[in-house]
Design an enzyme around this catalytic site. Structure first.
Site, PDB file in Angstrom:
ATOM      1  N   ARG A  90      10.147   5.925  -5.607  1.00 47.18           N
ATOM      2  CA  ARG A  90       9.724   7.050  -6.440  1.00 47.18           C
ATOM      3  C   ARG A  90       9.161   8.195  -5.608  1.00 47.18           C
ATOM      4  NH1 ARG A  90       6.478   5.026 -11.226  1.00 47.18           N
ATOM      5  NH2 ARG A  90       8.599   5.016 -12.007  1.00 47.18           N
ATOM      6  N   TYR A  91       8.550   7.854  -4.485  1.00 46.53           N
ATOM      7  CA  TYR A  91       7.894   8.859  -3.641  1.00 46.53           C
ATOM      8  C   TYR A  91       8.755   9.123  -2.411  1.00 46.53           C
ATOM      9  CZ  TYR A  91       3.714   7.906  -6.454  1.00 46.53           C
ATOM     10  OH  TYR A  91       2.830   7.773  -7.482  1.00 46.53           O
ATOM     11  N   ARG A  94       7.938   6.337   0.870  1.00 41.78           N
ATOM     12  CA  ARG A  94       7.528   4.943   0.715  1.00 41.78           C
ATOM     13  C   ARG A  94       8.134   4.348  -0.549  1.00 41.78           C
ATOM     14  NH1 ARG A  94       4.204   8.683  -0.846  1.00 41.78           N
ATOM     15  NH2 ARG A  94       2.572   8.421  -2.403  1.00 41.78           N
ATOM     16  N   CYS A 103       3.413 -15.317 -10.273  1.00 42.71           N
ATOM     17  CA  CYS A 103       2.018 -15.057  -9.924  1.00 42.71           C
ATOM     18  C   CYS A 103       1.267 -16.376 -10.054  1.00 42.71           C
ATOM     19  CB  CYS A 103       1.405 -14.046 -10.883  1.00 42.71           C
ATOM     20  SG  CYS A 103       2.244 -12.446 -10.820  1.00 42.71           S
ATOM     21  N   CYS A 107      -2.025 -12.212 -15.687  1.00 43.61           N
ATOM     22  CA  CYS A 107      -3.044 -11.356 -16.288  1.00 43.61           C
ATOM     23  C   CYS A 107      -2.514 -10.840 -17.621  1.00 43.61           C
ATOM     24  CB  CYS A 107      -3.359 -10.193 -15.360  1.00 43.61           C
ATOM     25  SG  CYS A 107      -3.575 -10.726 -13.645  1.00 43.61           S
ATOM     26  N   CYS A 110      -1.030  -7.154 -17.673  1.00 45.51           N
ATOM     27  CA  CYS A 110      -0.083  -6.794 -16.609  1.00 45.51           C
ATOM     28  C   CYS A 110       0.929  -5.731 -17.047  1.00 45.51           C
ATOM     29  CB  CYS A 110       0.665  -8.035 -16.147  1.00 45.51           C
ATOM     30  SG  CYS A 110       1.823  -7.670 -14.818  1.00 45.51           S
ATOM     31  N   ARG A 112       3.703  -5.254 -15.580  1.00 44.63           N
ATOM     32  CA  ARG A 112       5.053  -5.810 -15.455  1.00 44.63           C
ATOM     33  C   ARG A 112       5.202  -7.056 -16.319  1.00 44.63           C
ATOM     34  NH1 ARG A 112       4.338  -4.759  -9.705  1.00 44.63           N
ATOM     35  NH2 ARG A 112       4.869  -2.568  -9.409  1.00 44.63           N
ATOM     36  N   ASP A 270      -2.297   0.888 -18.136  1.00 45.12           N
ATOM     37  CA  ASP A 270      -1.024   1.469 -18.564  1.00 45.12           C
ATOM     38  C   ASP A 270      -0.775   1.193 -20.046  1.00 45.12           C
ATOM     39  OD1 ASP A 270      -0.338   2.491 -16.043  1.00 45.12           O
ATOM     40  OD2 ASP A 270       0.432   0.536 -15.405  1.00 45.12           O
ATOM     41  N   ASP A 307      -1.310   6.216 -13.987  1.00 40.08           N
ATOM     42  CA  ASP A 307       0.098   6.127 -13.586  1.00 40.08           C
ATOM     43  C   ASP A 307       0.876   6.689 -14.782  1.00 40.08           C
ATOM     44  OD1 ASP A 307       2.273   5.604 -11.984  1.00 40.08           O
ATOM     45  OD2 ASP A 307       1.623   3.564 -11.486  1.00 40.08           O
ATOM     46  N   LYS A 314       1.369   8.149  -9.818  1.00 36.97           N
ATOM     47  CA  LYS A 314      -0.089   8.075  -9.963  1.00 36.97           C
ATOM     48  C   LYS A 314      -0.699   9.469  -9.875  1.00 36.97           C
ATOM     49  CE  LYS A 314      -0.085   3.604  -7.655  1.00 36.97           C
ATOM     50  NZ  LYS A 314       1.335   3.590  -7.220  1.00 36.97           N
TER      51      LYS A 314
HETATM   52  C1  LIG Z   1       1.815   2.919  -6.224  1.00 41.45           C
HETATM   53  C2  LIG Z   1       3.140   3.080  -5.748  1.00 41.45           C
HETATM   54  C3  LIG Z   1       3.405   3.323  -4.394  1.00 41.45           C
HETATM   55  C4  LIG Z   1       2.302   3.451  -3.367  1.00 41.45           C
HETATM   56  O1  LIG Z   1       1.536   4.582  -3.663  1.00 41.45           O
HETATM   57  P1  LIG Z   1       0.323   5.028  -2.732  1.00 41.45           P
HETATM   58  O2  LIG Z   1      -0.337   6.120  -3.514  1.00 41.45           O
HETATM   59  O3  LIG Z   1       0.909   5.470  -1.446  1.00 41.45           O
HETATM   60  O4  LIG Z   1      -0.556   3.835  -2.549  1.00 41.45           O
HETATM   61  C5  LIG Z   1       4.715   3.483  -4.007  1.00 41.45           C
HETATM   62  N1  LIG Z   1       5.727   3.429  -4.884  1.00 41.45           N
HETATM   63  C6  LIG Z   1       5.508   3.199  -6.202  1.00 41.45           C
HETATM   64  C7  LIG Z   1       6.656   3.155  -7.132  1.00 41.45           C
HETATM   65  C8  LIG Z   1       4.215   3.014  -6.675  1.00 41.45           C
HETATM   66  O5  LIG Z   1       4.004   2.785  -7.983  1.00 41.45           O
HETATM   67  S1  SF4 Z   2      -1.350  -7.914 -12.705  1.00 39.53           S
HETATM   68 FE1  SF4 Z   2       0.705  -8.770 -13.181  1.00 39.53          FE
HETATM   69  S2  SF4 Z   2       1.781  -8.848 -11.219  1.00 39.53           S
HETATM   70 FE2  SF4 Z   2      -0.430  -8.621 -10.771  1.00 39.53          FE
HETATM   71  S3  SF4 Z   2      -1.190 -10.732 -10.521  1.00 39.53           S
HETATM   72 FE3  SF4 Z   2      -1.554 -10.142 -12.660  1.00 39.53          FE
HETATM   73  S4  SF4 Z   2       0.266 -10.909 -13.735  1.00 39.53           S
HETATM   74 FE4  SF4 Z   2       0.806 -10.853 -11.567  1.00 39.53          FE
END
Ligand SMILES: *Cc1c(COP(=O)(O)O)cnc(C)c1O
Ligand code: SF4
Length: 370
Positions: A90-91, A94, A103, A107, A110, A112, A270, A307, A314
């Protein structure tokens, strides 16, 4: 089998077990388990002291998860930024590399929720494809290895992945995101850290949400990692009835620093299906940030981020310290609410008019300036 794998085997996951242990209706737990994976390590279950406490709310299933009128399955639209199933790019420089679907504990909040615990989501082929993607994309210099939880992999499989990423010349730093030091600290072994420290510069971001999660066991795990020269950061999710209290949050951040973990992000929860009962207002997050900055060590102050739904990434949210800004002066409010004036540089006579909003992104393909 390693000790931690044995502990993981003993995790609570059967609806009957969960219902009995926490005094819940077994049919209800079965219904929740059909929608979202349930699993709690015995260690984490041991941190729960009473019904509805901060640790309970994070891990014990709740009928409120089944309300269908709020939240979306993939609020961050990660799937849209996913060129291959294991990568979210996305960025500019990175990406996330999702290497495990499981996991140690699941949680309830979560993001995801739709993906974790579903083995079909991460196939070994996807890992190969992810490494290939990172190799081809020379603009990447930072890979965040995440999941699920990457520390659910055996040392051998994890090392194969880290080694492959480390072998890519344009990758400068590797980060691992994990909740294991919080929910299964026994997984952090001498053997694991001896392996990790071969691949520096390597950072680990952990995930603690409440001061009572910092125990002698988790402290031992964090100290082992820190002693291996691994810089530790923490990500916290702001959660109703868990840490939506300035004093609880301040204590958490201070305790993290005492075990050499630098608070990194505080996330607004989220907008995810099945988590509405754990969300707070954004005003609550701002109130907490106000209670940190200035009142305790600057090192204890994370960035508070939302986010953005729809894949915006973010976005930091700050209390309003900048009250006004003109060519002459800036009016600032300090942590205690007092106002101060900072004089601007005297403008040169006959300047060309500047655009009202400075461009913050270049459109010619060059990476944006920091
Ligand atoms: C959070 C995240 C990152 C890392 O973001 P930083 O602000 O550099 O810590 C990279 N890619 C995605 C898709 C993310 O959600
Ligand atoms: S927040 Fe989601 S991905 Fe992270 S440890 Fe908890 S269940 Fe696993």
């Amino acid at each position: 089998m390693d000790d931690w794998q044995r502990l993981l085997r003993g995790a609570l996951r059967k609806p009957e077990e969960i219902a009995q242990k926490f005094g819940l209706d077994v049919e209800e737990v079965r219904r929740i388990a059909k929608a979202f994976k349930i699993q709690i390590t015995p260690y984490y279950a041991g941190l729960i002291k009473e019904r509805g406490d901060a640790m309970w709310r994070q891990m014990v299933p709740d009928a409120a998860e089944l309300k269908e009128d709020t939240g979306v399955a993939d609020p961050l639209e990660e799937d849209a930024d996913s060129p291959v199933p294991s990568i979210v790019h996305r960025y500019p420089d990175r990406c996330l590399f999702l290497v495990s679907h499981s996991c140690a504990s699941y949680c309830r909040f979560c993001t995801r929720k739709r993906k974790v615990g579903d083995p079909s989501k991460i196939h070994p082929r996807y890992i190969e494809d992810g490494i290939e993607y990172i190799r081809r994309h020379t603009e990447l210099r930072d890979v965040v290895i995440s999941g699920g939880d990457p520390l659910m992999l055996s040392d051998r499989r994890l090392e194969a992945i880290i080694k492959a990423v480390r072998g890519i010349p344009h990758i400068e730093i590797i980060r691992i995101g994990t909740r294991v030091p919080c929910v299964l600290p026994q997984r952090i072994t001498e053997k694991l850290v001896a392996m990790l420290k071969k691949y520096h510069p390597l950072y680990v971001n952990v995930h603690f949400n409440h001061p009572d999660e910092i125990t002698p066991e988790s402290s031992r795990a964090l100290n082992l990692l820190a002693d291996a020269g691994i810089p530790l950061g923490n990500q916290t999710v702001l959660l109703k009835g868990v840490n939506d209290d300035p004093l609880v949050m301040r204590r958490l951040m201070q305790k993290l620093l005492a075990v050499r973990v630098r608070p990194y992000y505080l996330y607004q929860a989220d907008y995810v299906s099945g988590t509405e009962h754990l969300r707070t207002t954004v005003e609550k997050g701002i109130e907490i940030m106000e209670a940190l900055r200035g009142w305790t060590s600057g090192l204890a102050v994370p960035y508070y981020c939302i986010d953005a739904p729809g894949g915006g990434g973010k976005i930091p949210v700050l209390p309003k310290y900048l009250q006004s800004i003109t060519d002459e002066q800036v009016v600032l409010r300090n942590y205690a609410g007092e106002l101060f004036v900072y004089p601007q540089v005297k403008p040169k006579p006959k300047r060309r008019p500047r655009p009202a909003v400075a461009p913050c992104y270049s459109f010619d393909g060059a990476p944006p300036m920091p």
